[in-house]
Scaffold this motif. Structure first.
Motif, PDB file in Angstrom:
ATOM      1  N   LEU A 335       0.805  -1.217   0.000  1.00 39.25           N
ATOM      2  CA  LEU A 335       0.000   0.000   0.000  1.00 39.25           C
ATOM      3  C   LEU A 335       0.841   1.270   0.000  1.00 39.25           C
ATOM      4  O   LEU A 335       0.309   2.357  -0.249  1.00 39.25           O
ATOM      5  N   PHE A 336       2.122   1.142   0.306  1.00 43.26           N
ATOM      6  CA  PHE A 336       3.010   2.300   0.312  1.00 43.26           C
ATOM      7  C   PHE A 336       3.731   2.403  -1.025  1.00 43.26           C
ATOM      8  O   PHE A 336       4.442   1.474  -1.422  1.00 43.26           O
ATOM      9  N   GLY A 337       3.558   3.530  -1.706  1.00 43.28           N
ATOM     10  CA  GLY A 337       4.333   3.754  -2.912  1.00 43.28           C
ATOM     11  C   GLY A 337       5.788   4.033  -2.541  1.00 43.28           C
ATOM     12  O   GLY A 337       6.083   4.510  -1.453  1.00 43.28           O
ATOM     13  N   ILE A 338       6.684   3.691  -3.443  1.00 43.53           N
ATOM     14  CA  ILE A 338       8.101   4.000  -3.253  1.00 43.53           C
ATOM     15  C   ILE A 338       8.385   5.245  -4.087  1.00 43.53           C
ATOM     16  O   ILE A 338       8.428   5.186  -5.318  1.00 43.53           O
ATOM     17  N   GLY A 339       8.550   6.376  -3.429  1.00 47.76           N
ATOM     18  CA  GLY A 339       8.741   7.612  -4.183  1.00 47.76           C
ATOM     19  C   GLY A 339       8.966   8.784  -3.264  1.00 47.76           C
ATOM     20  O   GLY A 339       8.565   8.773  -2.095  1.00 47.76           O
ATOM     21  N   TYR A 340       9.606   9.815  -3.803  1.00 45.02           N
ATOM     22  CA  TYR A 340       9.907  11.024  -3.031  1.00 45.02           C
ATOM     23  C   TYR A 340       8.676  11.925  -2.946  1.00 45.02           C
ATOM     24  O   TYR A 340       7.674  11.702  -3.607  1.00 45.02           O
ATOM     25  N   SER A 341       8.814  12.968  -2.145  1.00 45.65           N
ATOM     26  CA  SER A 341       7.754  13.909  -1.799  1.00 45.65           C
ATOM     27  C   SER A 341       6.862  13.277  -0.734  1.00 45.65           C
ATOM     28  O   SER A 341       7.118  12.165  -0.247  1.00 45.65           O
ATOM     29  N   TRP A 342       5.813  14.000  -0.359  1.00 48.29           N
ATOM     30  CA  TRP A 342       4.896  13.529   0.669  1.00 48.29           C
ATOM     31  C   TRP A 342       3.671  14.424   0.712  1.00 48.29           C
ATOM     32  O   TRP A 342       3.576  15.388  -0.035  1.00 48.29           O
ATOM     33  N   ALA A 343       2.705  14.052   1.535  1.00 48.97           N
ATOM     34  CA  ALA A 343       1.475  14.809   1.794  1.00 48.97           C
ATOM     35  C   ALA A 343       0.363  14.544   0.797  1.00 48.97           C
ATOM     36  O   ALA A 343      -0.685  15.184   0.866  1.00 48.97           O
ATOM     37  N   GLY A 344       0.547  13.603  -0.122  1.00 51.02           N
ATOM     38  CA  GLY A 344      -0.515  13.243  -1.045  1.00 51.02           C
ATOM     39  C   GLY A 344      -1.446  12.206  -0.445  1.00 51.02           C
ATOM     40  O   GLY A 344      -1.274  11.768   0.695  1.00 51.02           O
ATOM     41  N   LEU A 365      17.320   3.532   7.632  1.00 52.57           N
ATOM     42  CA  LEU A 365      16.152   4.288   8.075  1.00 52.57           C
ATOM     43  C   LEU A 365      15.128   4.302   6.951  1.00 52.57           C
ATOM     44  O   LEU A 365      15.493   4.358   5.768  1.00 52.57           O
ATOM     45  N   VAL A 366      13.856   4.251   7.308  1.00 46.75           N
ATOM     46  CA  VAL A 366      12.778   4.384   6.324  1.00 46.75           C
ATOM     47  C   VAL A 366      11.904   5.561   6.724  1.00 46.75           C
ATOM     48  O   VAL A 366      11.448   5.645   7.875  1.00 46.75           O
ATOM     49  N   ARG A 367      11.722   6.496   5.794  1.00 46.63           N
ATOM     50  CA  ARG A 367      10.805   7.606   6.040  1.00 46.63           C
ATOM     51  C   ARG A 367       9.439   7.243   5.480  1.00 46.63           C
ATOM     52  O   ARG A 367       9.311   6.832   4.315  1.00 46.63           O
ATOM     53  N   PHE A 368       8.422   7.404   6.314  1.00 48.26           N
ATOM     54  CA  PHE A 368       7.052   7.137   5.914  1.00 48.26           C
ATOM     55  C   PHE A 368       6.277   8.443   5.800  1.00 48.26           C
ATOM     56  O   PHE A 368       6.348   9.305   6.686  1.00 48.26           O
ATOM     57  N   SER A 369       5.555   8.599   4.711  1.00 52.89           N
ATOM     58  CA  SER A 369       4.577   9.671   4.569  1.00 52.89           C
ATOM     59  C   SER A 369       3.211   9.005   4.569  1.00 52.89           C
ATOM     60  O   SER A 369       2.922   8.154   3.714  1.00 52.89           O
TER      61      SER A 369
END
Length: 393
Positions: A335-344, A365-369
């Motif tokens: 369910l998590f896309g692999i891609g930059y940016s966030w808040a979508g 480290l993994v950043r989650f949006s």
């Protein structure tokens, strides 16, 4: 006998058609005004019209009803008086740097800042003789020590990009104020909702409207907001000379998203905290980096000035798991896309090698949006993907 009036050709008639629609149309959303050329009633109007204070229109690059309206609404969101729109968040950072810095000047940037901002300083600003200094945002004394007589601008980014440390913003501002240095705050994470940049003492609040104000993950835009008229005009003239502008359709898309901004921010904040708390119970994890969690770097600073938090956090995995294993975990997420940016609307996950972010750190480290999906579904997805940690090497 007088000749009958000459009938213009069809093409000329379509271009110079006399019909003008009535001016009384009103709707919840503003119209999309597209223009490079702006027409004047006569040459006197052309010579008299002023674009610098939004009293008229002169050229599409200098504003249309659509972009003026978005500027005014972002200024209200930020608690400022004037806003300039730019084609990306990085372009907004560039505008501030280029307008306020010259050869021999120095700019201070937090060492955990958005990396393209540091790259801009390392390469483009350096070519103009502008020196940058990195400082530890969690140590206000390091800021005071780094400020020289050549310092002109201090950037603050709460929280830090990827590693999410939340600085003592008032203390950083005070250190700059004591030496007469302007303060620019990257308010992308706060989105004008978590705190008021100007009440904290910033001179400039910059946002990547790409993130929460847009909310769709489908456009790029930045904004620079001020309260001081002289500073605004200084930025505005550089904005004009560098030819910055945004597309009318993109401006209209942000205008459509703004009414739901608070609702989306609150929902993603709530979901982000819930998922972050779930991660704190996992044995695979060494640390969860989220300003709203006890023990996260700068939590007390966040609690004192904010209260709200974006749907963004990072998970530092135990060092027994290598980068390949953590990459496999991210690849296994459904369910998590692999891609930059966030808040979508779609949740995202990006793995990082910590030593590339912080030389003294090690591990993955993994950043989650967090988007707008069900939190229960996101937790189940993370749980199933964790099985890959023990099967991949």
């Amino acid at each position: 006998m007088a000749k009958p009036p000459r009938k213009p050709s069809t093409s000329t008639s379509l271009i110079h058609h006399p019909y003008q629609p009535p001016a009384t149309f009103a709707a919840p959303q503003i119209g999309v005004h597209k223009a490079s050329t702006v027409l004047f009633t006569d040459t006197a109007a052309m010579r008299a019209r002023d674009w610098k204070h939004k009293t008229g229109y002169t050229y599409g690059l200098h504003g249309t009803p659509t972009t003026f309206t978005l500027e005014e609404r972002i200024a209200t969101l930020e608690g400022g008086l004037q806003t300039l729109l730019l084609p990306s968040g990085l372009a907004a950072i560039t505008l501030v740097d280029m307008a306020l810095l010259g050869s021999g000047d120095e700019v201070l940037i937090p060492d955990n800042a958005y990396n393209p901002s540091k790259e801009l300083a390392r390469h483009e600003l350096a070519r103009f003789g502008i020196v940058h200094r990195l400082y530890d945002p969690m140590d206000p004394a390091s800021v005071a020590a780094a400020i020289t007589p050549a310092a002109r601008l201090l950037w603050i980014e709460p929280p830090g990009s990827v590693t999410m440390e939340f600085p003592d913003v008032p203390a950083l501002v005070q250190a700059a104020r004591a030496r007469g240095v302007l303060v620019a705050l990257d308010n992308t994470w706060g989105a004008g909702l978590a705190f008021d940049a100007f009440e904290l003492g910033a001179d400039i609040s910059m946002q990547a409207l790409t993130k929460y104000p847009s909310g769709g993950g489908d456009l790029l835009m930045g904004a620079v907001t001020t309260r001081d008229e002289a500073l605004h005009q200084r930025l505005k003239m550089t904005h004009m000379r560098m030819g910055f502008g945004v597309g009318a359709n993109d401006a209209e898309a942000v205008l459509r998203s703004l009414p739901s901004l608070s609702l989306r921010y609150e929902a993603q904040d709530r979901a982000g905290r819930e998922l972050a708390r779930w991660w704190t119970q996992r044995p695979e994890v060494a640390q969860v980096l989220h300003p709203a969690l006890e023990g996260s770097p700068g939590h007390d600073h966040w609690k004192r000035i904010a209260g709200a938090a974006a749907g963004l956090f990072s998970v530092r995995f135990d060092e027994r798991y290598g980068l390949a294993q953590v990459d496999a975990f991210v690849d296994a997420l459904r369910l998590f896309g692999i891609g930059y940016s966030w808040a979508g609307p779609m949740s995202l996950a990006v793995p990082y090698d910590l030593k590339l972010l912080r030389p003294a750190a090690r591990g993955a480290l993994v950043r989650f949006s967090i988007g707008l999906e069900s939190v229960d579904d996101l937790i189940a997805d993370c749980e199933q993907a964790l099985a890959t940690l023990t099967t991949s090497r």
